[in-house]
Enzyme design. Structure first.
Site, mmCIF file in Angstrom:
data_model
loop_
_atom_site.group_PDB
_atom_site.id
_atom_site.type_symbol
_atom_site.label_atom_id
_atom_site.label_comp_id
_atom_site.label_asym_id
_atom_site.label_seq_id
_atom_site.Cartn_x
_atom_site.Cartn_y
_atom_site.Cartn_z
ATOM 1 N N HIS A 24 -1.375 0.948 -9.734
ATOM 2 C CA HIS A 24 -2.026 -0.034 -8.840
ATOM 3 C C HIS A 24 -2.611 -1.202 -9.658
ATOM 4 O O HIS A 24 -3.806 -1.489 -9.567
ATOM 5 C CB HIS A 24 -3.104 0.651 -7.987
ATOM 6 C CG HIS A 24 -3.483 -0.150 -6.766
ATOM 7 N ND1 HIS A 24 -3.832 0.420 -5.570
ATOM 8 C CD2 HIS A 24 -3.582 -1.495 -6.548
ATOM 9 C CE1 HIS A 24 -4.134 -0.512 -4.683
ATOM 10 N NE2 HIS A 24 -3.978 -1.692 -5.260
ATOM 11 N N ARG A 63 0.851 -1.191 0.000
ATOM 12 C CA ARG A 63 0.000 0.000 0.000
ATOM 13 C C ARG A 63 0.889 1.245 0.000
ATOM 14 O O ARG A 63 1.998 1.230 0.562
ATOM 15 C CB ARG A 63 -0.892 0.040 1.251
ATOM 16 C CG ARG A 63 -2.079 -0.895 1.184
ATOM 17 C CD ARG A 63 -3.132 -0.436 0.170
ATOM 18 N NE ARG A 63 -4.293 -1.316 0.128
ATOM 19 C CZ ARG A 63 -4.472 -2.314 -0.759
ATOM 20 N NH1 ARG A 63 -3.565 -2.557 -1.674
ATOM 21 N NH2 ARG A 63 -5.566 -3.046 -0.720
HETATM 22 P P1 NDP Z 1 -1.692 -11.890 4.046
HETATM 23 O O1 NDP Z 1 -2.604 -11.377 5.102
HETATM 24 O O2 NDP Z 1 -1.880 -13.274 3.535
HETATM 25 O O3 NDP Z 1 -0.171 -11.790 4.580
HETATM 26 C C1 NDP Z 1 0.303 -10.706 5.288
HETATM 27 C C2 NDP Z 1 1.772 -10.929 5.634
HETATM 28 O O4 NDP Z 1 2.280 -9.742 6.255
HETATM 29 C C3 NDP Z 1 1.995 -12.078 6.618
HETATM 30 O O5 NDP Z 1 3.180 -12.783 6.273
HETATM 31 C C4 NDP Z 1 2.200 -11.347 7.969
HETATM 32 O O6 NDP Z 1 3.033 -12.021 8.895
HETATM 33 C C5 NDP Z 1 2.903 -10.097 7.492
HETATM 34 N N1 NDP Z 1 2.729 -9.005 8.461
HETATM 35 C C6 NDP Z 1 1.592 -8.363 8.823
HETATM 36 N N2 NDP Z 1 1.843 -7.430 9.772
HETATM 37 C C7 NDP Z 1 3.172 -7.486 10.013
HETATM 38 C C8 NDP Z 1 4.045 -6.789 10.883
HETATM 39 N N3 NDP Z 1 3.598 -5.842 11.716
HETATM 40 N N4 NDP Z 1 5.351 -7.116 10.870
HETATM 41 C C9 NDP Z 1 5.826 -8.085 10.042
HETATM 42 N N5 NDP Z 1 5.044 -8.804 9.170
HETATM 43 C C10 NDP Z 1 3.745 -8.501 9.172
HETATM 44 O O7 NDP Z 1 -1.731 -10.825 2.858
HETATM 45 P P2 NDP Z 1 -1.693 -11.050 1.283
HETATM 46 O O8 NDP Z 1 -0.425 -11.741 0.921
HETATM 47 O O9 NDP Z 1 -2.954 -11.652 0.819
HETATM 48 O O10 NDP Z 1 -1.681 -9.514 0.785
HETATM 49 C C11 NDP Z 1 -0.725 -8.589 1.227
HETATM 50 C C12 NDP Z 1 -1.085 -7.186 0.780
HETATM 51 O O11 NDP Z 1 -0.821 -7.002 -0.610
HETATM 52 C C13 NDP Z 1 -2.558 -6.794 0.907
HETATM 53 O O12 NDP Z 1 -2.896 -6.468 2.227
HETATM 54 C C14 NDP Z 1 -2.634 -5.592 -0.026
HETATM 55 O O13 NDP Z 1 -2.347 -4.403 0.690
HETATM 56 C C15 NDP Z 1 -1.528 -5.852 -1.050
HETATM 57 N N6 NDP Z 1 -2.068 -6.100 -2.391
HETATM 58 C C16 NDP Z 1 -1.684 -5.256 -3.409
HETATM 59 C C17 NDP Z 1 -2.138 -5.464 -4.682
HETATM 60 C C18 NDP Z 1 -1.684 -4.603 -5.798
HETATM 61 O O14 NDP Z 1 -2.188 -4.739 -6.916
HETATM 62 N N7 NDP Z 1 -0.737 -3.713 -5.588
HETATM 63 C C19 NDP Z 1 -3.036 -6.587 -5.013
HETATM 64 C C20 NDP Z 1 -3.371 -7.417 -3.881
HETATM 65 C C21 NDP Z 1 -2.894 -7.154 -2.622
HETATM 66 P P3 NDP Z 1 2.656 -13.498 9.463
HETATM 67 O O15 NDP Z 1 2.806 -14.423 8.276
HETATM 68 O O16 NDP Z 1 3.685 -13.750 10.492
HETATM 69 O O17 NDP Z 1 1.243 -13.412 9.960
HETATM 70 C C1 OXD Z 2 -6.019 -5.686 -3.236
HETATM 71 C C2 OXD Z 2 -5.591 -4.683 -4.214
HETATM 72 O O1 OXD Z 2 -5.883 -5.457 -2.023
HETATM 73 O O2 OXD Z 2 -5.955 -4.807 -5.390
HETATM 74 O O3 OXD Z 2 -6.507 -6.755 -3.659
HETATM 75 O O4 OXD Z 2 -4.853 -3.767 -3.863
#
Ligand code: NDP
Ligand code: OXD
Length: 310
Positions: free
Chosen positions: A273, A225
């Protein structure tokens, strides 16, 4: 009849209705603001909703996010108590993200951004060819998407590191966890990928201190983000030549304003994005599977932990 309210400023309600009803013909799909009788609505499928959409739906059973990220909901909508929030999990969304990240990692790994600027200057100069095993790629966030990226990079032979909140292990990957290990992770990373969710803990995490812990010449790929990034700190790190380049897909303000310095910065590659897009043709399966799970009293997949914010 099960009834779902669809609300999104950007996604096509017609495509979603078609895909949802192909999997569950009896599902009625209403499109905000034509809610009809509010008490009929059991499910909401939403992206960046106006703040008052959910609070009035007394019989709501599940809120589905149209995206993997749920910050758009946690920040703006009043979420009704006790109603589970389910984020988007879809193999096509994950594949798209992995393609995007792999493309940019390979581009930096093979110095393609440097060759592009050499071409503009008509310079014929060989740069080193580093083996993937000697290139350390660090992924922040190894959830659904980060884990797929890690797996594919490891298959290509890269030295993959990962940083996450918990200390869960991943085969063949050096894991760092928690803020105590963040600096060590960054020092061990030459290409940094941010795939974190946006939460109060991760906001502003790509900042001056983070960049200075990376080795000179490191690259940054930001796809989580826009609010993860302190924009001026990135510009300073690029302009001082501490960082070799940055690829940005997400921004504080989207669309990125036309006068923003990122547009013309020689070391910035940016996209609007689109690292990965939710596609109703595949993603409707996750929604309908979960509705059926609920109907059968089974556990939902992808429920957000509201305390953690992801
Ligand atoms: P998940 O919820 O599956 O994974 C989140 C990961 O972040 C986990 O490994 C978690 O750790 C880690 N995490 C969360 N908080 C912390 C912290 N404070 N410190 C360290 N690690 C942390 O998310 P997704 O993989 O499904 O998606 C990730 C993000 O990608 C979405 O939230 C979105 O913002 C972004 N996104 C962007 C898109 C784009 O087109 N640019 C498209 C889709 C998503 P742990 O494994 O230990 O729980
Ligand atoms: C998502 C994105 O969170 O598209 O799926 O950013």
């Amino acid at each position: 009849m099960p009834t779902l309210l669809f609300c999104s400023p950007t996604d096509s309600p017609d495509k979603w209705r078609k895909s949802l009803q192909a999997r569950m013909p009896e599902l009625e799909v209403r499109v905000w603001p034509a809610v009809g009788r509010q008490e009929d609505i059991e499910y909401a499928l939403i992206w960046q909703p106006p703040p008052d959409v959910l609070g009035r739906l007394a019989n709501l059973k599940v809120i589905f996010s149209l995206g993997a990220g749920v910050d758009h909901l946690l920040a703006s909508a009043a979420l009704p108590d006790g109603v589970p929030l389910v984020r988007m999990i879809d193999p096509a969304l994950t594949e798209g993200m992995s393609e995007y990240v792999l493309y940019h990692v390979l581009r930096y790994h093979r110095y393609m951004s440097e060759y592009a600027s050499q071409q503009r200057e008509r310079v014929w100069r060989e740069l080193p060819q580093v083996r993937p095993m000697d290139r350390r790629v660090g992924i922040m966030g190894v959830g659904v998407m980060g884990a797929d990226v890690v797996h594919k990079l490891a298959t290509l032979g890269f030295a993959v590191r990962a940083w996450r909140r918990s200390d869960r292990s991943i085969a063949h990957v050096k894991i760092y966890h928690g803020y105590d290990q963040l600096i060590s992770f960054l020092q061990d990373t030459q290409i940094l990928v941010c795939l974190l969710p946006l939460t109060p803990d991760t906001e502003g995490i790509l900042n001056r201190e983070t960049f200075s812990a990376l080795p000179t010449g490191a690259y940054v790929i930001s796809v989580g983000r826009g609010q993860h990034l302190v924009e001026q700190d990135l510009l300073d790190a690029l302009d001082s030549d501490h960082l070799g380049g940055a690829t940005l897909d997400v921004f504080h303000r989207e669309p990125l304003p036309p006068d923003h310095p990122f547009w013309s910065h020689p070391k910035v590659t940016l996209t609007p994005h689109i690292a990965s897009l939710t596609n109703p043709n595949t993603a409707a399966t996750h929604v309908i599977d979960n509705i059926r799970r609920l109907q059968q009293g089974e556990q939902l997949i992808g429920v957000v932990d509201l305390k953690l914010g992801y």
